[in-house]
Design an enzyme around this catalytic site. Structure first.
Site, PDB file in Angstrom:
ATOM      1  N   ASP A   1       7.810 -34.384 114.737  1.00 18.98           N
ATOM      2  CA  ASP A   1       7.383 -34.894 115.913  1.00 18.98           C
ATOM      3  C   ASP A   1       8.004 -36.469 116.333  1.00 18.98           C
ATOM      4  O   ASP A   1       7.332 -37.325 116.755  1.00 18.98           O
ATOM      5  CB  ASP A   1       5.939 -34.807 116.095  1.00 18.98           C
ATOM      6  CG  ASP A   1       5.246 -35.188 117.668  1.00 18.98           C
ATOM      7  OD1 ASP A   1       6.196 -35.122 118.728  1.00 18.98           O
ATOM      8  OD2 ASP A   1       4.372 -34.971 117.772  1.00 18.98           O
TER       9      ASP A   1
ATOM     10  N   ASN B   1      -0.178 -38.724 119.376  1.00 18.91           N
ATOM     11  CA  ASN B   1      -0.907 -37.485 120.137  1.00 18.91           C
ATOM     12  C   ASN B   1      -0.348 -36.294 119.471  1.00 18.91           C
ATOM     13  O   ASN B   1       0.830 -36.126 119.634  1.00 18.91           O
ATOM     14  CB  ASN B   1      -0.819 -37.355 121.681  1.00 18.91           C
ATOM     15  CG  ASN B   1      -1.674 -36.466 122.331  1.00 18.91           C
ATOM     16  OD1 ASN B   1      -2.604 -36.187 121.599  1.00 18.91           O
ATOM     17  ND2 ASN B   1      -1.185 -35.845 123.461  1.00 18.91           N
TER      18      ASN B   1
ATOM     19  N   HIS C   1      10.096 -44.678 120.969  1.00 16.92           N
ATOM     20  CA  HIS C   1      10.015 -45.419 122.186  1.00 16.92           C
ATOM     21  C   HIS C   1      10.478 -46.793 122.088  1.00 16.92           C
ATOM     22  O   HIS C   1      10.711 -47.373 120.948  1.00 16.92           O
ATOM     23  CB  HIS C   1       8.367 -45.794 122.544  1.00 16.92           C
ATOM     24  CG  HIS C   1       7.694 -44.362 122.773  1.00 16.92           C
ATOM     25  ND1 HIS C   1       7.965 -43.571 123.863  1.00 16.92           N
ATOM     26  CD2 HIS C   1       7.026 -43.720 122.103  1.00 16.92           C
ATOM     27  CE1 HIS C   1       7.221 -42.854 123.861  1.00 16.92           C
ATOM     28  NE2 HIS C   1       6.581 -42.665 122.900  1.00 16.92           N
TER      29      HIS C   1
HETATM   30 ZN   LIG Z   1       2.929 -32.339 121.416  1.00  9.78          ZN
END
Ligand SMILES: [Zn+2]
Length: 441
Positions: free
Chosen positions: A310, A283, A314
């Site tokens: 970014d 995202n 995970h």
């Molecule tokens: Zn963001």
């Protein structure tokens, strides 16, 4: 002279955006953690034969998620620091969407202290815009700023309320700080899993149009104009957002933007190649080719002045869930520098000097930092990069706990071989060298 540690880097091409220098066959000396004014005679030095390599100053990745406190199975400040060192990075700005959210001066200090204890990378904390990033009540930006917060963001979530964003921009202005904008209209993006386009129709999954981002970018550009506050658009990924940037630039507003490597290297069509594996779920989502080209053009024109990974690690089990349930995010710290070279420098969109502005002077300007460049007396924060080396991305080689990247299997151009922080190697020939001054978990 006996106590001095000296390193001579020979035959290197120095690419230093801070000093606008790109020169071949240089000899750079590092003595006691700092750049020395000139080659030093009669001083025994460790010599690095750096012919064919690039020497770049202090690469800063201004958008990473280290997940500590709270989600240490995904990443910790220790493992994230190692990933940064492995990736050629010497400074990172860490997003505050931890558990709990970094919204107090105590947490800002704690994150900073943990980073220092690791000693591999300069960990620059960012504070939340709103309490708990809940979007209701402004957090204490002033006290977080005093404690070392370099900027403020509710990243992961947008600041949905225009009133709150206006207040945040005004507050940040009074501090000489910046609001980092995760631009997304939640009423358009709610439940969305991917870009509203060809792939979404084929998969029959809930999707988000670029307008969700662009409308928020436009709103916040206008609020930056209204308040005079500094606004930085994170991971910009929509064509109409670029129009808003151009408008802000024409008006002279304090608006900057960053692009993520995956939006320059990949499009939504990789979903098909990956057989709809959630490794592609991120995202803002991967966009169509037209948008990718527009983003590259915007970087080439200087409209976008920052590249940031970014980095959103995970656990493999989380990413192994169905597309609908898996979390958003790509582990990007160990591929960001190579992505910059592969997407922008190797194809000739930017010269190496212009290209590295995106991870040096560009983010420095946004966060109000003042690294002087590789001049005499400066802390020796640098990376040595082999610009020709082609390597295949294998996430099993990552130091990050997150191995989730759709760049897996891709061949990238250029690879960092050495990273140095304060004159000490944090990575040497691909191996991270722990500082050994703290317990590493
Ligand atoms: Zn963001």
């Amino acid at each position: 002279m006996r106590d001095e540690t000296a390193i001579a880097i020979r035959g290197v091409r120095v690419i230093d955006p801070y000093r606008h220098i790109d020169s071949e066959q240089e000899e750079v000396w590092v003595v006691n953690g700092r750049i020395a004014p000139e080659p030093i005679k009669n001083l025994e030095a460790k010599v690095i034969d750096a012919r064919g390599l690039w020497l770049v100053p202090r690469l800063l990745d201004m958008h990473v998620h280290f997940r500590e406190p709270g989600q240490t199975w995904k990443e910790t400040i220790a493992t994230g620091s190692r990933a940064a060192a492995h990736g050629g990075i010497t400074a990172v700005a860490v997003m505050p969407n931890t558990v709990p959210v970094t919204d107090t001066p105590e947490l800002v200090e704690w994150v900073q202290m943990r980073g220092r204890a690791m000693g591999l990378v300069d960990v620059l904390p960012l504070g939340a815009v709103s309490v708990g990033s809940q979007g209701q009540e402004l957090a204490d930006l002033g006290r977080m700023h005093e404690s070392g917060a370099r900027g403020f963001s509710d990243d992961g979530k947008p600041v949905a309320s225009a009133r709150l964003m206006r207040a945040a921009l005004s507050y940040a202005k009074s501090l000489g700080s910046v609001i980092i904008d995760h631009a997304e209209d939640p009423s358009l993006s709610e439940g969305a899993l991917l870009h509203e386009g060809r792939m979404a129709h084929r998969m029959g999954l809930s999707a988000v149009p670029e307008v969700s981002e662009a409308s928020m970018v436009w709103r916040d550009v206008l609020l930056a104009g209204l308040t005079g506050g500094a606004l930085h658009i994170a991971h910009i990924s929509a064509q109409d957002s670029l129009e808003a940037l151009a408008y802000a630039k024409a008006k002279g507003y304090a608006v900057t933007a960053e692009v993520a490597p995956h939006h320059l290297l990949l499009t939504e069509s990789v979903l098909e190649q990956w057989g709809y594996d959630p490794v592609t779920k991120v995202n803002p989502p991967l966009r169509p080719e037209k948008t990718r080209q527009a983003l590259i053009a915007a970087v080439a024109k200087g409209l976008i002045g920052v590249m940031a990974s970014d980095h959103a690690p995970h656990h493999a089990d989380e990413k192994a869930q169905p597309y609908t349930d898996a979390p958003f995010g790509i582990s990007g710290l160990e591929t960001v520098v190579s992505s910059l070279i592969t997407a922008l420098i190797a194809p000739g969109h930017l010269t190496p000097l212009k290209g590295f502005e995106l991870m040096t002077t560009g983010p420095d300007q946004v966060l109000g930092l003042r690294y002087p460049g590789l001049c005499a007396g400066a802390p020796a924060d640098l990376a040595l990069i082999d610009p020709e080396r082609r390597w295949r991305v294998d996430p099993q080689d990552f130091y990050s706990l997150g191995h989730n990247t759709p760049l897996s299997g891709m061949t990238l151009i250029g690879q960092p071989l050495f990273t140095m922080v304060n004159g000490r190697f944090s990575m040497r020939e691909g191996e991270v060298v722990d500082a050994g001054i703290s317990q590493v978990s």
